[in-house]
Design a protein around this motif. Structure first.
Motif, PDB file in Angstrom:
ATOM      1  N   LEU A   6       0.931  -1.100  -0.049  1.00 23.08           N
ATOM      2  CA  LEU A   6       0.079   0.035   0.144  1.00 23.08           C
ATOM      3  C   LEU A   6       0.849   1.223   0.262  1.00 23.08           C
ATOM      4  O   LEU A   6       0.536   2.318  -0.749  1.00 23.08           O
ATOM      5  CB  LEU A   6      -1.048   0.016   1.230  1.00 23.08           C
ATOM      6  CG  LEU A   6      -1.972   1.128   1.331  1.00 23.08           C
ATOM      7  CD1 LEU A   6      -2.838   1.271  -0.150  1.00 23.08           C
ATOM      8  CD2 LEU A   6      -2.784   1.210   2.678  1.00 23.08           C
ATOM      9  N   PHE A   7       1.947   1.380   0.770  1.00 26.06           N
ATOM     10  CA  PHE A   7       2.747   2.476   0.699  1.00 26.06           C
ATOM     11  C   PHE A   7       3.484   2.634  -0.603  1.00 26.06           C
ATOM     12  O   PHE A   7       3.784   3.611  -1.036  1.00 26.06           O
ATOM     13  CB  PHE A   7       4.108   1.945   1.808  1.00 26.06           C
ATOM     14  CG  PHE A   7       5.086   2.947   1.819  1.00 26.06           C
ATOM     15  CD1 PHE A   7       5.109   4.198   2.031  1.00 26.06           C
ATOM     16  CD2 PHE A   7       6.629   2.439   1.034  1.00 26.06           C
ATOM     17  CE1 PHE A   7       6.342   4.997   1.996  1.00 26.06           C
ATOM     18  CE2 PHE A   7       7.589   3.223   0.970  1.00 26.06           C
ATOM     19  CZ  PHE A   7       7.247   4.531   1.503  1.00 26.06           C
ATOM     20  N   GLY A   8       4.018   1.519  -1.144  1.00 26.04           N
ATOM     21  CA  GLY A   8       4.334   1.814  -2.553  1.00 26.04           C
ATOM     22  C   GLY A   8       3.395   2.287  -3.535  1.00 26.04           C
ATOM     23  O   GLY A   8       3.679   2.952  -4.374  1.00 26.04           O
ATOM     24  N   LEU A   9       2.254   1.574  -3.296  1.00 24.00           N
ATOM     25  CA  LEU A   9       0.984   2.085  -4.630  1.00 24.00           C
ATOM     26  C   LEU A   9       0.808   3.364  -4.395  1.00 24.00           C
ATOM     27  O   LEU A   9       0.614   4.368  -5.268  1.00 24.00           O
ATOM     28  CB  LEU A   9      -0.102   1.357  -4.375  1.00 24.00           C
ATOM     29  CG  LEU A   9       0.048  -0.137  -4.900  1.00 24.00           C
ATOM     30  CD1 LEU A   9      -1.276  -1.152  -4.509  1.00 24.00           C
ATOM     31  CD2 LEU A   9       0.140  -0.237  -6.157  1.00 24.00           C
ATOM     32  N   VAL A  10       0.864   3.877  -3.035  1.00 21.28           N
ATOM     33  CA  VAL A  10       0.283   5.412  -2.730  1.00 21.28           C
ATOM     34  C   VAL A  10       1.562   6.288  -3.292  1.00 21.28           C
ATOM     35  O   VAL A  10       1.066   7.290  -3.749  1.00 21.28           O
ATOM     36  CB  VAL A  10       0.011   5.677  -1.232  1.00 21.28           C
ATOM     37  CG1 VAL A  10      -0.098   6.937  -1.055  1.00 21.28           C
ATOM     38  CG2 VAL A  10      -1.321   4.824  -0.905  1.00 21.28           C
TER      39      VAL A  10
END
Length: 111
Positions: A6-10
């Protein structure tokens, strides 16, 4: 969803959006890039705090203390703010370059 994913996607999606944003403002409304960079610097912490709070809530539900969620939110904020600062610096450098090129042109015309 995994917190790291999620961190990477955001981070990726926010950088794509925040790098598309100045060009569309410049084309449609003739907004200078330094102003777009300033807007990005103000919007970056809002996006990061929203993401960090979501990650914190997910971490708390899994029994974690949420320290990594706070770090992830801070990293997202710093990257987005640095992106906005780069737009401001690039705009200032381009303005200085334009000034010296115009001055050089005027000097050639008077000689």
């Amino acid at each position: 969803m995994n917190g790291g994913a999620l961190f990477g996607l955001v981070l990726v999606f926010s950088l794509i959006i925040f790098n598309y944003f100045p060009y569309t403002l410049n084309v449609k409304f003739k907004t200078p890039y330094w102003l777009s960079g300033l807007i990005i610097c103000f919007l970056g912490p809002i996006v990061a705090s929203t993401t960090g709070s979501f990650l914190l809530r997910e971490a708390k539900s899994e029994g974690s203390d949420g320290f990594g969620a706070g770090i992830a939110g801070a990293i997202i904020a710093l990257v987005i703010i640095a992106n906005g600062v780069l737009y401001m610096i690039g705009s200032i450098v381009a303005s200085i370059e334009r000034y010296f090129n115009q001055r050089k042109k005027e000097k050639k015309q008077t000689s």
